[in-house]
Design a protein around this motif. Structure first.
Motif, mmCIF file in Angstrom:
data_model
loop_
_atom_site.group_PDB
_atom_site.id
_atom_site.type_symbol
_atom_site.label_atom_id
_atom_site.label_comp_id
_atom_site.label_asym_id
_atom_site.label_seq_id
_atom_site.Cartn_x
_atom_site.Cartn_y
_atom_site.Cartn_z
ATOM 1 N N UNK A 15 -86.979 -87.980 -18.334
ATOM 2 C CA UNK A 15 -87.823 -87.505 -19.416
ATOM 3 C C UNK A 15 -89.006 -86.780 -18.783
ATOM 4 N N UNK A 16 -89.004 -85.468 -18.890
ATOM 5 C CA UNK A 16 -90.049 -84.659 -18.263
ATOM 6 C C UNK A 16 -91.180 -84.423 -19.255
ATOM 7 N N UNK A 17 -92.250 -85.213 -19.119
ATOM 8 C CA UNK A 17 -93.400 -85.105 -20.028
ATOM 9 C C UNK A 17 -94.548 -84.316 -19.423
ATOM 10 N N UNK A 18 -94.335 -83.702 -18.285
ATOM 11 C CA UNK A 18 -95.405 -82.916 -17.673
ATOM 12 C C UNK A 18 -95.802 -81.784 -18.607
ATOM 13 N N UNK A 19 -97.095 -81.575 -18.697
ATOM 14 C CA UNK A 19 -97.584 -80.507 -19.554
ATOM 15 C C UNK A 19 -97.800 -80.924 -20.989
ATOM 16 N N UNK A 20 -97.421 -82.155 -21.336
ATOM 17 C CA UNK A 20 -97.667 -82.630 -22.693
ATOM 18 C C UNK A 20 -99.067 -83.225 -22.750
ATOM 19 N N UNK A 21 -99.975 -82.672 -23.541
ATOM 20 C CA UNK A 21 -101.327 -83.225 -23.606
ATOM 21 C C UNK A 21 -101.313 -84.574 -24.287
ATOM 22 N N UNK A 22 -102.258 -85.436 -23.863
ATOM 23 C CA UNK A 22 -102.347 -86.769 -24.457
ATOM 24 C C UNK A 22 -103.771 -87.077 -24.820
ATOM 25 N N UNK A 23 -103.942 -88.207 -25.516
ATOM 26 C CA UNK A 23 -105.287 -88.642 -25.866
ATOM 27 C C UNK A 23 -105.974 -89.257 -24.674
ATOM 28 N N UNK A 69 -90.339 -80.701 -20.236
ATOM 29 C CA UNK A 69 -88.897 -80.519 -20.220
ATOM 30 C C UNK A 69 -88.396 -79.498 -19.226
ATOM 31 N N UNK A 70 -89.223 -79.146 -18.247
ATOM 32 C CA UNK A 70 -88.851 -78.093 -17.306
ATOM 33 C C UNK A 70 -87.615 -78.456 -16.492
ATOM 34 N N UNK A 71 -87.461 -79.741 -16.131
ATOM 35 C CA UNK A 71 -86.305 -80.093 -15.306
ATOM 36 C C UNK A 71 -85.001 -79.821 -16.032
ATOM 37 N N UNK A 72 -85.005 -79.906 -17.364
ATOM 38 C CA UNK A 72 -83.780 -79.663 -18.105
ATOM 39 C C UNK A 72 -83.293 -78.213 -17.943
ATOM 40 N N UNK A 73 -84.241 -77.295 -17.754
ATOM 41 C CA UNK A 73 -83.862 -75.896 -17.549
ATOM 42 C C UNK A 73 -83.630 -75.559 -16.083
ATOM 43 N N UNK A 74 -84.369 -76.204 -15.182
ATOM 44 C CA UNK A 74 -84.364 -75.780 -13.780
ATOM 45 C C UNK A 74 -83.392 -76.541 -12.892
ATOM 46 N N UNK A 75 -83.025 -77.751 -13.284
ATOM 47 C CA UNK A 75 -82.272 -78.634 -12.377
ATOM 48 C C UNK A 75 -80.838 -78.794 -12.867
ATOM 49 N N UNK A 76 -79.941 -78.054 -12.248
ATOM 50 C CA UNK A 76 -78.535 -78.067 -12.652
ATOM 51 C C UNK A 76 -77.616 -78.635 -11.581
ATOM 52 N N UNK A 86 -89.046 -81.656 -8.077
ATOM 53 C CA UNK A 86 -88.707 -82.341 -9.326
ATOM 54 C C UNK A 86 -87.197 -82.491 -9.477
ATOM 55 N N UNK A 87 -86.440 -81.491 -9.031
ATOM 56 C CA UNK A 87 -84.983 -81.609 -9.084
ATOM 57 C C UNK A 87 -84.490 -82.670 -8.105
ATOM 58 N N UNK A 88 -85.205 -82.825 -6.995
ATOM 59 C CA UNK A 88 -84.854 -83.873 -6.038
ATOM 60 C C UNK A 88 -85.027 -85.254 -6.669
ATOM 61 N N UNK A 89 -86.072 -85.440 -7.465
ATOM 62 C CA UNK A 89 -86.278 -86.718 -8.142
ATOM 63 C C UNK A 89 -85.151 -86.970 -9.145
ATOM 64 N N UNK A 90 -84.703 -85.915 -9.811
ATOM 65 C CA UNK A 90 -83.549 -86.039 -10.717
ATOM 66 C C UNK A 90 -82.330 -86.501 -9.936
#
Length: 301
Positions: A15-23, A69-76, A86-90
């Motif tokens: 679950x790639x939550x990077x870039x999602x702003x939080x409180x 969600x960047x890994x979903x597009x970049x890591x195949x 990040x793809x290595x972590x996947x």
């Protein structure tokens, strides 16, 4: 550390939550909060065990320009894992789950249930409560997820003096998944309130997670992917294993204490010494035997 270029990456496990702003999320202020952060950074501490909670103190904030969600597009494929962190972590996540899916039922007669890797920046909400990047990587048994701000791996070198490298990162991920195995086996519940001291339940828990990381590393290059029939991790060298051992030693309680206070106090240990962490990872790696990781019955740690 090399991945099979044609290997398949399953990004549904991340679950790639990077870039999602939080409180605004805070970690308890004052000396207690600082001490909690110090020990949390050592690796793999459940925030509930440390009493991290919302309150006064410094807040975390999302940083960087990553898209959620960047890994979903970049890591195949494994080729992507050979190029991107990040793809290595996947890929490591995939390898760990492929291994434990077979090993846990065989070794412990317990079915394996997938965990999830969560990538975040700055701050994150979990079933164990809110946390910021200051706590370092951690596993939350409440939602069975392992959380990583990838900026921690820079801190591992800059702050703790680890040499770093791809397998140093992989060791950290494998350690957190060791906590997932402990949740499934019931070992996590053995700690109770025995949270500090050189022979405490907390230290035994963390050293066992190091051992489980070593067991996975032993089998990583021989665990085939169901989709390809080939191991996703094509090779691990002695230099790779040395990176993992170096990372384990860098976050030993004695080294953290020496750096922070100039003295070593085993009564306050939560994870074990540098030598203990190296030794238990080595036990797992050399033998590849789940049964050899019973730190709770070990007379000597």
């Amino acid at each position: 550390m090399q991945f099979d270029d044609q290997g398949d990456l399953d990004t549904s496990q991340v679950d790639d939550r990077r870039g999602i702003p939080g409180g605004k999320v805070a970690i308890g202020g004052g000396a207690v909060g600082l001490l909690a952060v110090l020990f949390a950074v050592v690796l793999g501490v459940d925030p509930q065990l440390l009493g991290l909670s919302s309150g006064s103190g410094s807040s975390g904030s999302s940083t960087g320009t990553r898209t959620a969600g960047e890994v979903q597009q970049a890591c195949k494929t494994g080729a992507d894992a050979n190029k991107r962190q990040d793809c290595r972590i996947v890929a490591v996540t995939n390898s760990l789950q492929e291994f434990w899916r077979t090993e846990l039922p065989r070794a412990a007669k317990i079915p394996y249930k997938n965990a999830e890797t969560v990538l975040f920046t700055g701050q994150v909400s979990t079933a164990c409560g809110p946390a910021t990047s200051a706590v370092g990587p951690f596993y939350c048994p409440g939602d069975k997820k392992a959380y990583f701000d990838l900026g921690f791996f820079n801190e591992l070198s800059a702050r703790f003096g680890a040499k770093g490298g791809p397998f140093a990162e992989s060791y950290v991920v494998a350690h957190e998944y060791g906590h997932h195995i402990q949740t499934l086996t019931g070992a996590m519940q053995k700690v109770g309130n025995d949270r500090q001291g050189a022979a405490s339940g907390s230290v035994r828990l963390e050293l066992q997670a190091d051992c489980y990381a070593g067991v996975w590393a032993h089998h990583a290059t021989t665990t085939p992917q169901a989709s390809t029939g080939r191991p996703l991790i094509a090779s691990l060298t002695d230099q790779d294993i040395a990176q993992g051992l170096d990372a384990a030693a860098a976050v030993g309680d004695d080294r953290i204490q020496q750096q922070a206070t100039g003295r070593i106090n085993p009564e306050a240990w939560t994870h074990g010494s540098a030598e203990q962490r190296k030794a238990w990872f080595t036990t797992g790696y050399r033998g590849g035997d789940f049964a050899q990781c019973d730190t709770f019955s070990a007379a000597k740690l």
